[in-house]
Design a protein around this motif. Sequence first.
Motif, PDB file in Angstrom:
ATOM      1  N   THR A 149      73.976  34.884  28.908  1.00 41.39           N
ATOM      2  CA  THR A 149      74.488  35.383  27.625  1.00 41.39           C
ATOM      3  C   THR A 149      74.625  34.222  26.647  1.00 41.39           C
ATOM      4  O   THR A 149      74.979  33.106  27.051  1.00 41.39           O
ATOM      5  CB  THR A 149      75.873  36.030  27.836  1.00 41.39           C
TER       6      THR A 149
ATOM      7  N   SER B  48      73.526  32.398  22.487  1.00 45.37           N
ATOM      8  CA  SER B  48      72.458  32.224  21.494  1.00 45.37           C
ATOM      9  C   SER B  48      71.203  31.595  22.110  1.00 45.37           C
ATOM     10  O   SER B  48      70.085  31.920  21.693  1.00 45.37           O
ATOM     11  CB  SER B  48      72.974  31.378  20.328  1.00 45.37           C
ATOM     12  N   THR B  49      71.366  30.716  23.097  1.00 45.28           N
ATOM     13  CA  THR B  49      70.187  30.121  23.755  1.00 45.28           C
ATOM     14  C   THR B  49      69.486  31.186  24.587  1.00 45.28           C
ATOM     15  O   THR B  49      68.247  31.303  24.563  1.00 45.28           O
ATOM     16  CB  THR B  49      70.612  28.930  24.637  1.00 45.28           C
TER      17      THR B  49
ATOM     18  N   ASP C 291      78.243  25.649  27.834  1.00 43.09           N
ATOM     19  CA  ASP C 291      78.996  24.993  26.763  1.00 43.09           C
ATOM     20  C   ASP C 291      79.043  23.486  26.982  1.00 43.09           C
ATOM     21  O   ASP C 291      79.055  22.718  26.009  1.00 43.09           O
ATOM     22  CB  ASP C 291      80.402  25.590  26.679  1.00 43.09           C
TER      23      ASP C 291
ATOM     24  N   LYS D 122      81.430  27.144  31.094  1.00 42.83           N
ATOM     25  CA  LYS D 122      80.803  28.308  30.487  1.00 42.83           C
ATOM     26  C   LYS D 122      81.885  29.306  30.076  1.00 42.83           C
ATOM     27  O   LYS D 122      83.018  29.219  30.517  1.00 42.83           O
ATOM     28  CB  LYS D 122      79.843  28.978  31.487  1.00 42.83           C
ATOM     29  N   GLY D 123      81.500  30.246  29.232  1.00 41.65           N
ATOM     30  CA  GLY D 123      82.443  31.276  28.812  1.00 41.65           C
ATOM     31  C   GLY D 123      82.763  31.243  27.333  1.00 41.65           C
ATOM     32  O   GLY D 123      83.587  32.025  26.861  1.00 41.65           O
TER      33      GLY D 123
ATOM     34  N   ALA E 184      81.536  35.721  28.495  1.00 38.72           N
ATOM     35  CA  ALA E 184      80.832  36.487  29.539  1.00 38.72           C
ATOM     36  C   ALA E 184      80.928  35.831  30.918  1.00 38.72           C
ATOM     37  O   ALA E 184      80.180  36.179  31.828  1.00 38.72           O
ATOM     38  CB  ALA E 184      79.368  36.662  29.137  1.00 38.72           C
TER      39      ALA E 184
ATOM     40  N   GLU F  89      78.657  36.408  34.329  1.00 33.16           N
ATOM     41  CA  GLU F  89      77.701  35.304  34.518  1.00 33.16           C
ATOM     42  C   GLU F  89      77.829  34.724  35.929  1.00 33.16           C
ATOM     43  O   GLU F  89      76.830  34.457  36.603  1.00 33.16           O
ATOM     44  CB  GLU F  89      77.939  34.219  33.463  1.00 33.16           C
TER      45      GLU F  89
ATOM     46  N   LYS G  66      75.066  19.617  24.547  1.00 30.29           N
ATOM     47  CA  LYS G  66      75.871  20.154  25.656  1.00 30.29           C
ATOM     48  C   LYS G  66      76.032  19.163  26.813  1.00 30.29           C
ATOM     49  O   LYS G  66      76.847  19.385  27.699  1.00 30.29           O
ATOM     50  CB  LYS G  66      75.236  21.439  26.198  1.00 30.29           C
TER      51      LYS G  66
HETATM   52  C1  5RP Z   1      78.663  32.713  27.366  1.00 28.22           C
HETATM   53  C2  5RP Z   1      78.256  31.359  27.829  1.00 28.22           C
HETATM   54  C3  5RP Z   1      77.126  30.705  27.109  1.00 28.22           C
HETATM   55  O1  5RP Z   1      76.151  30.373  28.033  1.00 28.22           O
HETATM   56  C4  5RP Z   1      77.632  29.468  26.435  1.00 28.22           C
HETATM   57  O2  5RP Z   1      78.726  29.822  25.593  1.00 28.22           O
HETATM   58  C5  5RP Z   1      76.539  28.788  25.616  1.00 28.22           C
HETATM   59  O3  5RP Z   1      76.222  29.599  24.528  1.00 28.22           O
HETATM   60  P1  5RP Z   1      75.112  29.208  23.464  1.00 28.22           P
HETATM   61  O4  5RP Z   1      73.792  29.318  24.145  1.00 28.22           O
HETATM   62  O5  5RP Z   1      75.313  30.234  22.375  1.00 28.22           O
HETATM   63  O6  5RP Z   1      75.395  27.817  22.980  1.00 28.22           O
HETATM   64  O7  5RP Z   1      78.783  30.809  28.750  1.00 28.22           O
HETATM   65  O8  5RP Z   1      79.800  33.168  28.050  1.00 28.22           O
END
Ligand code: 5RP
Length: 219
Positions: free
Chosen positions: A28, A30-31, A84, A94-95, A99, A103, A121
């Motif tokens: 979950t 944007s990536t 994250d 993460k989170g 999610a 996850e 990251k």
């Molecule tokens: C969601 C996550 C995502 O993997 C994490 O927040 C990274 O998100 P993004 O790809 O938007 O930087 O753990 O619960």
Amino acid sequence: MTQDELKALVARAALEHVVPGQLVGVGTGSTVNHFIAALAEIRDRIAGAVSSSVASTARLQALGIRVFDAAEVQRLPVYVDGADEIDGQGCMIKGGGAALTREKIVADLAERFVCIADESKRVAQLGRFPLPVEVIAMAAPQVARRFAALGAQATLRPGVLTDNGHPLLDVRGLAISDPLALETEINQWPGVVTVGIFARHRASVCLLGTAQGVQTLVF
Ligand code: 5RP
């Protein structure tokens, strides 16, 4: 390259880790949204996906990718998700997208965790990003007091309930020198649903988006 372009780059690179004819676990964020878009181009070559959130399920289905319930699946060859933060051992926070519980459930089904992330990251030690912790609502104040006893500050994420209907704490000021030990400790606290440290379910490989291109880190 912008951060979003780096995310798109690593998302496409992750296609090489998808096993033809098999299911793929989908995270979950944007990536991962870039990964879902890329996955749609090869949807006829995979059996389908197991999704980690309502949001990812909606995107997968809108692009014609069949989504299977995690409860129907015994094993996945690969799970693809963002992070994250990720450290030098493949441990992650993460989170950020709330999610984390689903996850971790889908990651637990997978033989390999492919982390896709832009270079912002990558950290030497986890903990600058506030640690998400999904909790049963009635336990939130006590869990927050336990974090305070560790010298950290836990606050409820305003206006957010997870896909499972639970609130989230975001914890600032933790020194995470031993991610596996801290994950194990927090998991023992009554009312904690999931802690956003992924050390037990750390990445097998990280595709890191850098100005020089995709760097592959193997753990
Ligand atoms: C969601 C996550 C995502 O993997 C994490 O927040 C990274 O998100 P993004 O790809 O938007 O930087 O753990 O619960």
